[in-house]
Scaffold this motif. Structure first.
Motif, short mmCIF file in Angstrom:
data_model
loop_
_atom_site.label_atom_id
_atom_site.label_comp_id
_atom_site.label_asym_id
_atom_site.label_seq_id
_atom_site.Cartn_x
_atom_site.Cartn_y
_atom_site.Cartn_z
N UNK A 158 -12.42 -38.79 -3.05
CA UNK A 158 -13.18 -39.40 -1.93
C UNK A 158 -14.68 -39.16 -2.10
N UNK A 159 -15.36 -38.52 -1.13
CA UNK A 159 -16.82 -38.38 -1.28
C UNK A 159 -17.21 -37.11 -2.05
N UNK A 160 -16.22 -36.41 -2.57
CA UNK A 160 -16.51 -35.15 -3.26
C UNK A 160 -16.59 -35.37 -4.78
N UNK A 182 -17.99 -36.92 8.70
CA UNK A 182 -18.08 -37.58 7.38
C UNK A 182 -18.55 -36.66 6.26
N UNK A 183 -18.56 -35.36 6.48
CA UNK A 183 -19.00 -34.43 5.43
C UNK A 183 -17.96 -34.34 4.31
N UNK A 184 -16.68 -34.49 4.67
CA UNK A 184 -15.62 -34.40 3.66
C UNK A 184 -14.56 -33.36 4.00
N UNK A 185 -14.49 -32.94 5.27
CA UNK A 185 -13.56 -31.88 5.67
C UNK A 185 -12.10 -32.34 5.55
N UNK A 186 -11.82 -33.49 6.16
CA UNK A 186 -10.44 -33.98 6.11
C UNK A 186 -10.05 -34.29 4.66
N UNK A 187 -11.03 -34.74 3.88
CA UNK A 187 -10.73 -35.07 2.47
C UNK A 187 -10.25 -33.84 1.71
N UNK A 188 -10.85 -32.70 2.01
CA UNK A 188 -10.45 -31.46 1.32
C UNK A 188 -9.00 -31.08 1.66
N UNK A 189 -8.67 -31.18 2.96
CA UNK A 189 -7.30 -30.90 3.40
C UNK A 189 -6.33 -31.91 2.77
N UNK A 190 -6.76 -33.15 2.77
CA UNK A 190 -5.95 -34.24 2.22
C UNK A 190 -5.66 -34.01 0.73
N UNK A 191 -6.66 -33.51 0.00
CA UNK A 191 -6.50 -33.28 -1.45
C UNK A 191 -5.40 -32.25 -1.70
N UNK A 247 -19.39 -24.23 3.99
CA UNK A 247 -20.06 -25.40 4.58
C UNK A 247 -19.87 -26.60 3.67
N UNK A 248 -19.55 -27.70 4.31
CA UNK A 248 -19.39 -28.95 3.54
C UNK A 248 -20.49 -29.91 3.96
N UNK A 249 -21.14 -30.47 2.97
CA UNK A 249 -22.17 -31.49 3.21
C UNK A 249 -22.05 -32.55 2.14
N UNK A 250 -21.90 -33.78 2.53
CA UNK A 250 -21.76 -34.89 1.57
C UNK A 250 -20.81 -34.55 0.42
N UNK A 251 -19.71 -33.92 0.74
CA UNK A 251 -18.70 -33.61 -0.28
C UNK A 251 -19.01 -32.37 -1.11
N UNK A 252 -20.15 -31.72 -0.87
CA UNK A 252 -20.44 -30.45 -1.57
C UNK A 252 -19.93 -29.29 -0.72
#
Ligand SMILES: Nc1ncnc2c1ncn2[C@@H]1O[C@H](COP(=O)(O)OP(=O)(O)OP(=O)(O)O)[C@@H](O)[C@H]1O
Ligand SMILES: [Mg+2]
Length: 367
Positions: A13-15, A34-43, A355-360
């Motif tokens: 995703x955005x990471x 939209x930082x990418x929190x759910x994406x990390x869990x999803x991964x 901390x997550x920012x723009x996938x970082x």
């Protein structure tokens, strides 16, 4: 085998690239929308289960303009720190590759066996609201870890059912369709037995966690299991024969383990009709904690809990209760939130803040 020590994402995703060395207790991931929190869990969920809880299309998971994404996790046994494994998933639009310790594995179940994850998202209360599929998945998660033969039976059942339904739709001769019935009945009855035994063992834990999280409810919770055919059916094969014309009419098999369900009741009231939305979420927490405790008892290994957007799930009092229970049960948990102040750190020795920012993803000191 269950402590995540490291997580790495690439083009997910955005990471673009992220790596975290995880703490054994709470890992709190904080970031704006939209930082990418759910994406990390999803991964992580994707790595363990092969599925996303947001999309069924691979290309949505892969960072735009990239050919593939990868998710990697290192895990260590909570009892024997010498036992370590590396799990990897690489996904392109066309295929998925799974690796355990550098060796390609064919089945997702092998990954899941290494990584027993539980997931709580703002949509989790749908377990009660939606159709029976989510509740079957819930009990089958437990059966999978509790009874080694379950996965084989489940696969067999699915295959037979697919063939029988295909035959019904094609309106093949009755005798040809009914060739599947003895096998379907046999696997259904065995799956049924395993599910019933699992729910029976789970219920005392569920009662305990419902009382801990919702002491205001006086009545004890009960799980009413439905097999997928009428209660007290003496002969399922005979029932299938009687029901054949109807199966033909609707074009699919109406009785079998694929139609099982659970009704949750507090006294005479069904949970879905009596609990508030907040209580529904707490009830799902109780279900997951019950499963986690039973899992630990059976396998001697804890589960790992993923909780996306915890503040959206629960109020302050209940957040504290849940986090306290997770700590008491020694469950490693990855929690996301838009604000750090909404999540109390109960034990700084076993917790880390990210901390997550723009996938970082970056590690931050605990205050
Ligand atoms: N395939 C993709 N490639 C690049 N970016 C993507 C892709 N899919 C989603 N995104 C973007 O990734 C970002 C992170 O989404 P995510 O849902 O993880 O955020 P979040 O931190 O959970 O936000 P919220 O607090 O709103 O739930 C979003 O801006 C989304 O548009
Ligand atoms: Mg989110």
């Amino acid at each position: 085998m269950t402590q995540l020590t490291q997580l790495q994402l690439q083009h997910f995703r955005n990471c673009t690239q992220a790596q975290c060395e995880l703490a054994p207790g709470l890992n709190l991931f904080v970031g704006d929308n939209a930082a990418g929190k759910t994406s990390l869990i999803e991964a992580l969920w994707l790595l363990a289960t092969g599925r996303s809880f947001r999309t069924s299309q691979n290309q949505h998971l892969i960072q735009h303009d990239q050919p593939q994404c990868t998710v990697f996790a290192a895990i260590a046994s909570s009892h024997q720190s010498t036992q370590k494994h590396r799990l990897g998933l690489q996904k392109s639009a066309a295929q998925t590759l799974l690796r355990v310790d550098g060796e390609t594995v064919q089945s997702q179940a092998q990954m899941a066996a290494f990584l027993p994850l539980q997931l709580l998202t703002p949509e989790s209360h749908r377990l009660l609201e939606e159709g029976p599929k989510a509740r079957r998945q819930f009990m089958d998660w437990g059966c999978f870890y509790q009874t080694p033969e379950f996965i084989q039976l489940w696969r067999q059942q699915r295959k037979i059912l697919k063939q029988r339904n295909h035959a019904l739709k094609k309106r093949l001769p009755k005798a040809q369709i009914q060739l599947w019935d003895p096998q379907l009945v046999d696997t259904s009855l065995r799956i049924d037995e395993i599910r019933q035994a699992y729910l029976q063992e789970l219920t005392p834990y569920l009662v305990t966690f419902c009382q801990a999280l919702m002491p205001e409810i006086q009545e004890e919770v009960a799980c009413q299991y439905r097999s997928g055919w009428p209660k007290n059916t003496p002969d399922l094969l005979a029932l299938m024969e009687q029901n054949f014309a109807r199966d033909m009419q609707v074009g699919h098999t109406q009785y079998g383990a694929h139609r099982a369900d659970i009704r949750f009741k507090f006294g005479n009231q069904e949970a879905i009709h009596t609990l508030s939305r907040g209580q529904q979420k707490l009830f799902v927490c109780a279900l997951l904690l019950a499963q986690a405790s039973l899992h630990e008892k059976i396998t001697r290994e804890p589960v790992i809990m993923l909780i996306d957007d915890l503040p959206a799930e629960l109020d302050e009092t209940h957040r504290l209760k849940l986090l306290g229970l997770l700590q008491m049960l020694n469950i490693q948990h990855l929690v996301t939130s838009t604000s750090e102040s909404l999540i109390p750190i109960l034990n700084s020795d076993t917790s880390r803040l990210w901390r997550i920012e723009h996938g970082h993803v970056a590690l931050y000191p605990l205050k």
